[in-house]
Design an enzyme around this catalytic site. Structure first.
Site, PDB file in Angstrom:
ATOM      1  N   LYS A 110       0.851  -1.202   0.000  1.00 29.63           N
ATOM      2  CA  LYS A 110       0.000   0.000   0.000  1.00 29.63           C
ATOM      3  C   LYS A 110       0.880   1.242   0.000  1.00 29.63           C
ATOM      4  O   LYS A 110       1.879   1.303   0.733  1.00 29.63           O
ATOM      5  CB  LYS A 110      -0.912  -0.018   1.234  1.00 29.63           C
ATOM      6  CG  LYS A 110      -1.914   1.130   1.308  1.00 29.63           C
ATOM      7  CD  LYS A 110      -2.825   0.997   2.533  1.00 29.63           C
ATOM      8  CE  LYS A 110      -3.858   2.111   2.610  1.00 29.63           C
ATOM      9  NZ  LYS A 110      -4.723   2.000   3.799  1.00 29.63           N
ATOM     10  N   SER A 136      -9.641   1.995   2.943  1.00 29.93           N
ATOM     11  CA  SER A 136      -8.780   2.743   2.040  1.00 29.93           C
ATOM     12  C   SER A 136      -7.738   1.876   1.323  1.00 29.93           C
ATOM     13  O   SER A 136      -7.126   2.366   0.375  1.00 29.93           O
ATOM     14  CB  SER A 136      -8.066   3.862   2.804  1.00 29.93           C
ATOM     15  OG  SER A 136      -7.208   3.317   3.795  1.00 29.93           O
ATOM     16  N   SER A 175      -9.737  -0.091   7.288  1.00 31.22           N
ATOM     17  CA  SER A 175      -9.177  -0.025   5.937  1.00 31.22           C
ATOM     18  C   SER A 175      -8.483  -1.275   5.416  1.00 31.22           C
ATOM     19  O   SER A 175      -8.153  -1.333   4.238  1.00 31.22           O
ATOM     20  CB  SER A 175      -8.213   1.150   5.827  1.00 31.22           C
ATOM     21  OG  SER A 175      -8.951   2.313   5.603  1.00 31.22           O
TER      22      SER A 175
HETATM   23  N1  GLN Z   1     -12.909   4.693   6.327  1.00 30.20           N
HETATM   24  C1  GLN Z   1     -12.335   5.162   7.549  1.00 30.20           C
HETATM   25  C2  GLN Z   1     -11.891   6.586   7.372  1.00 30.20           C
HETATM   26  O1  GLN Z   1     -12.125   7.129   6.354  1.00 30.20           O
HETATM   27  C3  GLN Z   1     -11.195   4.280   7.965  1.00 30.20           C
HETATM   28  C4  GLN Z   1      -9.987   4.467   7.137  1.00 30.20           C
HETATM   29  C5  GLN Z   1      -8.823   3.630   7.584  1.00 30.20           C
HETATM   30  O2  GLN Z   1      -8.964   2.626   8.272  1.00 30.20           O
HETATM   31  N2  GLN Z   1      -7.642   4.082   7.191  1.00 30.20           N
HETATM   32  O3  GLN Z   1     -11.312   7.172   8.207  1.00 30.20           O
END
Ligand code: GLN
Length: 491
Positions: free
Chosen positions: A79, A154, A178
């Site tokens: 990532k 994400s 994420s």
């Molecule tokens: N979707 C959540 C956010 O937007 C979690 C994102 C994540 O775990 N990096 O913050």
């Protein structure tokens, strides 16, 4: 047997050990797959083919010397939130579009020591803020099961790369879901280790008290192997745990005899997708058949508040962490302004996307004088309550099981105009980060999309801090009693 590109990492490692395939062949197969699919899927932001082939050759030599570990020679996607020495690391943002880190993140360094082959850097929501991949400054990733849908986020590119057979596994990060949510939407396994288990050194910070690095894989065994490779103490992360890392591969057993499983009532809410509810319940019934004792009456009453707590704490930490992007030392820099201040303002105005700006504003507001007690301090208190409720539930249960997300993968564009709807996608994953617990998402079935596509559904298993062995035991026994993880998208 599956085609080469859909083998689990441990199956590919067996072939390597038997010398039936070489790492160079695996790597070439992976890049062929990327060339065939990624123009449309867009899982990768940067490819490192030359370096990968050199790493593959080195891995083949190691294997020939009898000096290989379980991940030696296996191609991986990283990532783009993790720093990679000499390889562009954008974090999905314009502001880091041409940033080349001078060092490797701890987890990347560990994989390199294990002899990995890095295919490239995976697409993601900008600064890991998002649940769909649509917040990437470089365009969205598509879901390999249905290209009209998002793969989740994400870690969108990591999930799609593994699901589509472009990478054998991937690293992601999970601040509020994420890793687990995109794994669920893409039909693969995703593990968020206990907070403190994997060093955050070299992980571009979002919410530092929540962020954890973990694997996305095509099998539970693979997740265990990657966990063992990247976990462990690192003095460069002050929150890194000093505990020994358990050999979780030893916990992989085919039954659940004597395991006490709790099902939190609050994770089956009104408004959730009926197919998700039924599929997850059927999976839990099946766990009973494997010998587990199921308690359907567990209650975590503060679950309702977790989302609100998260959207105070995560943006607050983000607003501080992102203050460093001012165009002075690295990254994008606007320098046509009349003053230093104007340059900084314009750097941030042009460098950050809308969601990142929204988070910075939320966080700055929540931390400002006069509001701190009402928001940030209050959120921290509720965070303690949430953690205590989990502690109490783990008095009588080894693990808790629940859905990963209230719906299956949604359509591109479906939630982009409504941040709250997007945030709700993580209601079942966020409490786990708030409490610092380990959680895993494993495939547990499919539903039918309205256009006839098969959409994966994930089962979430949660354990007490540092009890990854129980997590792996439950996940593996369920996985082995089914063949969900052997099903792949038709591409
Ligand atoms: N979707 C959540 C956010 O937007 C979690 C994102 C994540 O775990 N990096 O913050």
């Amino acid at each position: 047997m599956d085609p080469l590109h859909y083998l689990a990492a441990h199956e590919a490692a067996d072939l390597l050990a038997r010398r039936e395939v070489s790492s160079v062949e695996l790597t070439r197969a992976a890049f062929d797959r990327v060339r065939a699919l990624d123009d449309s899927l867009h899982a990768f932001l940067t490819l490192t083919e030359e370096e990968a082939l050199a790493q593959a050759e080195a891995a083949d030599e190691r294997i020939a010397r009898g000096d290989a570990g379980p991940l030696t020679g296996i191609p991986v996607a990283i990532k783009d939130v993790l720093c990679t020495k000499g390889v562009r690391t954008t974090c999905g943002s314009r502001i880091l579009e041409s940033f080349i880190p001078p060092y490797d993140a701890f987890a990347v360094q560990r994989l390199k020591e294990a002899g990995c082959v890095m295919l490239g850097k995976a697409n993601m929501d900008e600064f890991a803020m998002g649940s769909s991949g649509e917040n990437s400054a470089f365009g969205p990733t598509l879901n390999p099961w249905d290209k009209e849908r998002v793969p989740g986020g994400s870690s969108s590119g990591s999930a799609a790369a593994v699901s589509a057979g472009m990478a054998f596994y991937a690293l992601g990060s999970d601040t509020g879901g994420s890793i687990r949510q995109p794994a669920s939407h893409s039909g693969i396994v995703g593990l968020k280790p206990t907070y403190g288990r994997v060093s955050r050194y070299g992980l571009i910070a979002f919410g530092s008290s929540l962020d954890q690095i973990g694997p996305l894989t095509r099998s539970v065994r693979d997740a265990a192997l990657v966990f063992q490779a990247v976990a462990g103490h690192d003095e460069r992360d002050s929150t890194s745990a000093t505990l020994d890392v358990p050999t979780v591969t030893e916990a992989l057993a085919p039954d659940l005899k004597g395991m006490r499983i709790g099902v939190p009532k609050e994770y089956f809410v009104e408004g959730m997708d009926e197919q998700v509810r039924q599929t997850v319940r059927a999976a839990i019934d099946q766990m009973a058949g494997l010998g587990a004792e199921i308690d359907w009456e567990v209650s975590l009453p503060s679950t309702d508040h977790a989302l609100a707590v998260y959207y105070i704490i995560a943006p607050s930490e983000a607003s501080a962490n992102l203050a460093r992007y001012d165009g002075v030392k690295y990254g994008y820099s606007y320098n046509e302004g009349a003053s230093m201040w104007e340059n900084m303002e314009k750097t941030r105005e042009f460098g950050f996307g809308d969601e990142v700006k929204r988070r910075i504003m939320l966080g700055t507001y929540a931390l400002s004088a006069g509001y701190y007690d009402a928001y940030y301090l209050k959120a921290q208190k509720v965070r303690t309550l949430i953690r205590r409720e989990f502690d109490a539930a783990f008095q009588d249960h080894d693990v808790l099981v629940a859905p990963v997300s209230p719906t299956t993968a949604f359509r591109l564009g479906e939630k982009t105009d409504d941040p709250l709807q997007m945030y709700l996608s993580d209601v079942f994953t966020i409490p786990v980060n708030i409490a610092g617990l380990p959680g895993i998402s494993i495939p547990c079935g499919f539903s039918r999309g309205d256009n006839g596509s098969r959409l994966p559904i994930g089962l979430q298993i949660i354990a007490k801090p540092f009890d990854e062995p129980s997590l792996f035991r439950a996940a593996y026994a369920y996985e082995q009693a089914n063949d969900w993880h052997k099903q792949h998208p038709e591409l």
